[in-house]
Design a protein around this motif. Sequence first.
Motif, mmCIF file in Angstrom:
data_model
loop_
_atom_site.group_PDB
_atom_site.id
_atom_site.type_symbol
_atom_site.label_atom_id
_atom_site.label_comp_id
_atom_site.label_asym_id
_atom_site.label_seq_id
_atom_site.Cartn_x
_atom_site.Cartn_y
_atom_site.Cartn_z
ATOM 1 N N SER A 1 1.867 1.029 15.982
ATOM 2 C CA SER A 1 0.967 1.782 15.106
ATOM 3 C C SER A 1 1.563 1.835 13.695
ATOM 4 C CB SER A 1 0.828 3.186 15.688
ATOM 5 O OG SER A 1 -0.149 3.875 15.005
ATOM 6 N N GLY A 2 0.736 1.565 12.706
ATOM 7 C CA GLY A 2 1.206 1.600 11.321
ATOM 8 C C GLY A 2 1.843 0.305 10.869
ATOM 9 N N ALA A 3 1.881 -0.715 11.743
ATOM 10 C CA ALA A 3 2.517 -1.987 11.374
ATOM 11 C C ALA A 3 1.688 -2.760 10.347
ATOM 12 C CB ALA A 3 2.746 -2.844 12.612
ATOM 13 N N GLY A 4 0.388 -2.468 10.280
ATOM 14 C CA GLY A 4 -0.437 -3.114 9.264
ATOM 15 C C GLY A 4 -1.533 -4.024 9.804
ATOM 16 N N LYS A 5 -1.888 -3.858 11.078
ATOM 17 C CA LYS A 5 -2.895 -4.742 11.687
ATOM 18 C C LYS A 5 -4.254 -4.585 10.991
ATOM 19 C CE LYS A 5 -2.046 -2.758 15.670
ATOM 20 N NZ LYS A 5 -0.967 -1.830 15.281
ATOM 21 N N SER A 6 -4.689 -3.329 10.843
ATOM 22 C CA SER A 6 -5.996 -3.104 10.216
ATOM 23 C C SER A 6 -5.965 -3.508 8.741
ATOM 24 C CB SER A 6 -6.402 -1.631 10.313
ATOM 25 O OG SER A 6 -6.536 -1.277 11.655
ATOM 26 N N THR A 7 -4.837 -3.251 8.089
ATOM 27 C CA THR A 7 -4.722 -3.602 6.671
ATOM 28 C C THR A 7 -4.835 -5.115 6.498
ATOM 29 O OG1 THR A 7 -3.315 -1.680 6.353
ATOM 30 C CG2 THR A 7 -3.259 -3.342 4.620
ATOM 31 N N GLN B 1 0.885 -1.170 0.000
ATOM 32 C CA GLN B 1 0.000 0.000 0.000
ATOM 33 C C GLN B 1 0.919 1.216 0.000
ATOM 34 O OE1 GLN B 1 -4.133 0.813 2.139
ATOM 35 N NE2 GLN B 1 -2.543 0.346 3.614
ATOM 36 N N PHE C 1 4.236 1.051 1.934
ATOM 37 C CA PHE C 1 4.040 0.047 2.982
ATOM 38 C C PHE C 1 3.997 -1.361 2.390
ATOM 39 C CE2 PHE C 1 0.936 -2.631 5.177
ATOM 40 C CZ PHE C 1 1.534 -2.720 6.416
ATOM 41 N N GLU D 1 -9.858 -3.465 17.292
ATOM 42 C CA GLU D 1 -9.882 -2.590 18.468
ATOM 43 C C GLU D 1 -11.303 -2.166 18.816
ATOM 44 O OE1 GLU D 1 -6.618 0.278 19.010
ATOM 45 O OE2 GLU D 1 -6.385 0.071 16.849
ATOM 46 N N HIS E 1 -4.085 -2.829 21.238
ATOM 47 C CA HIS E 1 -2.836 -2.156 21.614
ATOM 48 C C HIS E 1 -2.466 -2.471 23.044
ATOM 49 C CE1 HIS E 1 -1.587 0.378 18.319
ATOM 50 N NE2 HIS E 1 -2.853 0.506 18.008
HETATM 51 N N1 LIG Z 1 -5.181 4.544 2.088
HETATM 52 C C1 LIG Z 1 -3.884 4.355 2.293
HETATM 53 N N2 LIG Z 1 -2.978 4.639 1.322
HETATM 54 C C2 LIG Z 1 -1.663 4.424 1.506
HETATM 55 N N3 LIG Z 1 -1.145 3.934 2.657
HETATM 56 C C3 LIG Z 1 -1.984 3.671 3.651
HETATM 57 C C4 LIG Z 1 -3.399 3.852 3.537
HETATM 58 N N4 LIG Z 1 -3.984 3.464 4.703
HETATM 59 C C5 LIG Z 1 -2.972 3.068 5.512
HETATM 60 N N5 LIG Z 1 -1.797 3.182 4.889
HETATM 61 C C6 LIG Z 1 -0.475 2.810 5.435
HETATM 62 O O1 LIG Z 1 -0.475 1.414 5.626
HETATM 63 C C7 LIG Z 1 0.272 1.100 6.787
HETATM 64 C C8 LIG Z 1 -0.528 0.175 7.711
HETATM 65 O O2 LIG Z 1 -1.635 0.874 8.266
HETATM 66 P P1 LIG Z 1 -2.634 0.162 9.270
HETATM 67 O O3 LIG Z 1 -3.747 1.132 9.540
HETATM 68 O O4 LIG Z 1 -2.991 -1.164 8.747
HETATM 69 O O5 LIG Z 1 -1.732 -0.013 10.572
HETATM 70 P P2 LIG Z 1 -2.159 -0.467 12.035
HETATM 71 O O6 LIG Z 1 -1.120 -1.419 12.492
HETATM 72 O O7 LIG Z 1 -3.574 -0.936 12.039
HETATM 73 O O8 LIG Z 1 -2.030 0.908 12.799
HETATM 74 P P3 LIG Z 1 -2.784 1.458 14.124
HETATM 75 O O9 LIG Z 1 -2.328 0.578 15.250
HETATM 76 O O10 LIG Z 1 -2.266 2.851 14.252
HETATM 77 O O11 LIG Z 1 -4.264 1.388 13.863
HETATM 78 C C9 LIG Z 1 0.681 2.419 7.433
HETATM 79 O O12 LIG Z 1 2.015 2.651 7.084
HETATM 80 C C10 LIG Z 1 -0.226 3.428 6.793
HETATM 81 O O13 LIG Z 1 0.434 4.666 6.701
#
Ligand SMILES: Nc1ncnc2c1ncn2[C@@H]1O[C@H](COP(=O)(O)OP(=O)(O)OP(=O)(O)O)[C@@H](O)[C@H]1O
Length: 229
Positions: free
Chosen positions: A34-40, A11, A14, A153, A186
């Motif tokens: 945060s930002g590691a990609g859990k939600s993705t 992404q 990422f 979460e 978290h």
């Molecule tokens: N629409 C998007 N376009 C490009 N990059 C994105 C987009 N949405 C998220 N990202 C990037 O993808 C990566 C993973 O994001 P994600 O939300 O999955 O992380 P997370 O582990 O769930 O974070 P958090 O704990 O803060 O919720 C991050 O680096 C974020 O900046």
Amino acid sequence: MLTLDALEITQGDFRLGADMSFEAGQVTALIGPSGAGKSTLLSVVNGFFRQTSGRVLWQGKAIDDLQPDERPVATLFQDNNLFPHLTIAQNVGLALGPKLSFGSDPRVAEMLSAVGLTGMEGRKPARLSGGQQSRAALARVLLMDRPIVLLDEPFSALGPGLRTEMLDLVRSKLLTPDRCILLVTHDPDDARRSSDTVALIDDSEVAPPVPTEELFANPPERLKTYLGI
Ligand SMILES: Nc1ncnc2c1ncn2[C@@H]1O[C@H](COP(=O)(O)OP(=O)(O)OP(=O)(O)O)[C@@H](O)[C@H]1O
């Protein structure tokens, strides 16, 4: 069993790789910075985001080509996704289909009872407390009755006592031997209390799940770094 087979997710800049399985009958906590990609990662499983390569399989069958609503997956987000103009019963009834009349299906009352909301059927979400709204959202997921449940979460806006109560409800009502539950959190205490296994997400990789007690008894360096210990 939910299998992530040689999954590569990109992404923008990422990147995330995952190659592992999650057993049914267990809650697996996904923890990482945060930002590691859990939600993705959850979005790839529920079909809202497409992986670059690799497959997602449930019980050995690929589900990648299914639309989100065709997948055997229910997701509970932090904002609960309750429609403000609908009653609690109608909101829960949406698990059965798009007709508001599903709100009067006896199964709705049964699920509301299971989460302790009997008597609240006719209220709109704004007339429920935060904890009660979470219970209503959980009732909808229970009624959806899907074998894979993703919890992103979902209770993080609640105070510690209520959060614990909701996580206990997840285990007592939602966890069945044929259901696989992934919980993004978290809070290491939430993971300790409610998960059987933990998968760490960091450095562009999802680590295979490890029994929760084992992980916290002997935390690897990257967990220590994440926990600040
Ligand atoms: N629409 C998007 N376009 C490009 N990059 C994105 C987009 N949405 C998220 N990202 C990037 O993808 C990566 C993973 O994001 P994600 O939300 O999955 O992380 P997370 O582990 O769930 O974070 P958090 O704990 O803060 O919720 C991050 O680096 C974020 O900046």
